[in-house]
Design a protein around this motif. Structure first.
Motif, short mmCIF file in Angstrom:
data_model
loop_
_atom_site.label_atom_id
_atom_site.label_comp_id
_atom_site.label_asym_id
_atom_site.label_seq_id
_atom_site.Cartn_x
_atom_site.Cartn_y
_atom_site.Cartn_z
N ALA A 29 39.52 40.49 48.50
CA ALA A 29 39.41 40.24 47.06
C ALA A 29 38.23 39.34 46.74
N GLU A 30 38.08 38.25 47.47
CA GLU A 30 36.97 37.33 47.21
C GLU A 30 35.62 38.04 47.33
N VAL A 31 35.45 38.79 48.41
CA VAL A 31 34.17 39.47 48.64
C VAL A 31 33.96 40.60 47.63
N ALA A 32 35.02 41.38 47.37
CA ALA A 32 34.89 42.50 46.44
C ALA A 32 34.57 42.03 45.03
N LEU A 33 35.23 40.99 44.57
CA LEU A 33 34.99 40.50 43.21
C LEU A 33 33.58 39.93 43.07
N ALA A 34 33.08 39.29 44.12
CA ALA A 34 31.70 38.80 44.09
C ALA A 34 30.72 39.97 44.03
N ALA A 35 31.01 41.02 44.78
CA ALA A 35 30.14 42.20 44.78
C ALA A 35 30.16 42.90 43.43
N ILE A 36 31.35 43.04 42.85
CA ILE A 36 31.46 43.68 41.54
C ILE A 36 30.72 42.86 40.49
N ASP A 37 30.83 41.54 40.57
CA ASP A 37 30.11 40.67 39.64
C ASP A 37 28.60 40.86 39.77
N ALA A 38 28.16 41.24 40.97
CA ALA A 38 26.73 41.50 41.21
C ALA A 38 26.33 42.93 40.85
N GLY A 39 27.30 43.74 40.38
CA GLY A 39 27.00 45.11 39.97
C GLY A 39 26.89 46.09 41.11
N VAL A 40 27.60 45.82 42.20
CA VAL A 40 27.50 46.64 43.41
C VAL A 40 28.71 47.57 43.53
N HIS A 41 28.46 48.86 43.78
CA HIS A 41 29.52 49.83 44.06
C HIS A 41 30.09 49.54 45.45
N LEU A 42 31.38 49.88 45.67
CA LEU A 42 32.03 49.47 46.91
C LEU A 42 32.83 50.57 47.60
N LEU A 43 32.89 50.47 48.92
CA LEU A 43 33.91 51.13 49.73
C LEU A 43 34.61 50.00 50.46
N ILE A 44 35.90 49.79 50.15
CA ILE A 44 36.66 48.69 50.73
C ILE A 44 37.61 49.24 51.78
N GLU A 45 37.52 48.72 53.00
CA GLU A 45 38.41 49.18 54.05
C GLU A 45 39.87 48.94 53.67
N LYS A 46 40.73 49.78 54.24
CA LYS A 46 42.17 49.64 53.95
C LYS A 46 42.73 48.45 54.71
#
Length: 326
Positions: free
Chosen positions: A73-90
């Motif tokens: 969550a911490e890493v994903a939310l930082a990435a989203i805030d930076a405007g980055v599309h994501l593939l998050i491992e399960k």
């Protein structure tokens, strides 16, 4: 599309290895909190090693998150805030609230977030899709020898969640009820677990997972009105058995040979493509707007929600057992 990988442990390494070769993506580099690890992986793969997470996020359009689940969550939310599309491992996150936060934040920024449920890209599963017709009972077994990696979470989140996602996508209906039992063997959490999931409309799934097995097994079976399907996900093969078109059962007792003569066996085999490569290629196409997303953040959230219900039922069974013994 410039892409990077955050977290290059065992699985992140393979994401980085394959992402270098995915059409439509340019591998920008990798980052890991372990400086020695990131430099080693970068040297082996011939890619750039970023000095910080923020430095990578500033340089990419999209990123794979393969850090420990508790940090998703911490890493994903930082990435989203930076405007980055994501593939998050399960699993997509450690808690359902964190998963909701990721999904909501991505929707607000109109960013693509995929969840890394790689079994959706298994060749055997793809080969069976033309024959799937409203399965009524699904049974899966996912067994593996003990490996300290991944034991920060229970076997439900480590292994079973693959099959939870599969049955949710295959049945395509709401979950009506969940029952489960699990046993800790080598770790404080459940190392062996069995769950029974019932769906609206009457379908049932029986899922077993173990990370303390002497053998490896990844098998799943489907029972439906049109026939029976058995898949070996490890081998990428399977078979579909159904009554031959126009065949009628004779009256009276039927011998084995006669019965076999009425049944059609269809061999199922994948195209040999590496599932992780297929997953990354599908994700890149979705980010580029060339194809719909196969496994969304919402899918990851829904699988996590069921997994957490299963873990809750396991805890309830354990507590009831202790009360009886006490």
């Amino acid at each position: 599309m410039k892409a990077g990988v955050l977290g290059v442990g065992s699985l992140g390494y393979h994401h980085a290895r394959i992402l270098r070769e995915v059409p439509g993506a340019e591998m920008a580099g990798v980052y890991d909190d372990d400086a020695a690890r990131r430099e080693k992986v970068a040297a082996e793969l011939g890619v750039h090693a970023f000095r910080s997470r923020d430095e990578l996020l500033e340089a990419v359009d999209a990123a794979v998150i393969a850090v420990p689940t508790t940090a998703h969550a911490e890493v994903a939310l930082a990435a989203i805030d930076a405007g980055v599309h994501l593939l998050i491992e399960k699993p997509i996150a450690h808690t359902l609230a964190e998963a909701e936060a990721i999904v909501d934040a991505a929707a607000a920024r109109k960013l693509v977030v995929a969840t890394g449920h790689v079994e959706r890209f298994n060749g055997a599963l793809r080969a069976c899709e033309p024959y799937l017709e409203d399965p009524r009972f699904i049974e899966s077994h996912r067994l593996a020898p003990f490996n300290p990696r991944g034991t920060d979470v229970a076997v439900v989140l480590d292994l079973m969640i693959h099959d939870i996602d599969l049955v949710l996508s295959l049945v395509g209906r709401g979950v009506e009820g969940v029952d489960a039992v699990g046993v800790p063997v080598l770790t404080p959490g459940a190392d062996i677990a069995n769950a029974r999931i019932s769906f609206d409309g009457g379908a049932v799934a029986n899922i077993t997972a173990s990370r303390v097995s002497f053998e490896r097994m990844r098998k799943i079976r489907f029972f439906q009105n049109s026939g029976y399907m058995s898949l070996d996900l490890a081998a990428g093969t399977g078979e579909f058995l159904r009554l031959k078109p126009g065949a009628k059962l004779p009256e009276g007792e039927v011998g084995v040979a006669a019965l076999l003569g009425l049944v059609e066996r269809i061999e199922l085999k994948g195209d040999g493509a590496e599932p992780l490569r297929a997953e990354l290629e599908a994700w890149v196409r979705a980010v580029r707007g060339e194809a719909p997303l196969v496994v969304s953040g919402e899918d990851g959230r829904d699988a996590l929600a069921v997994a957490l219900r299963i873990m809750e039922r396991i805890e309830q069974h354990a507590a009831a057992g202790m009360a009886v013994r006490g």
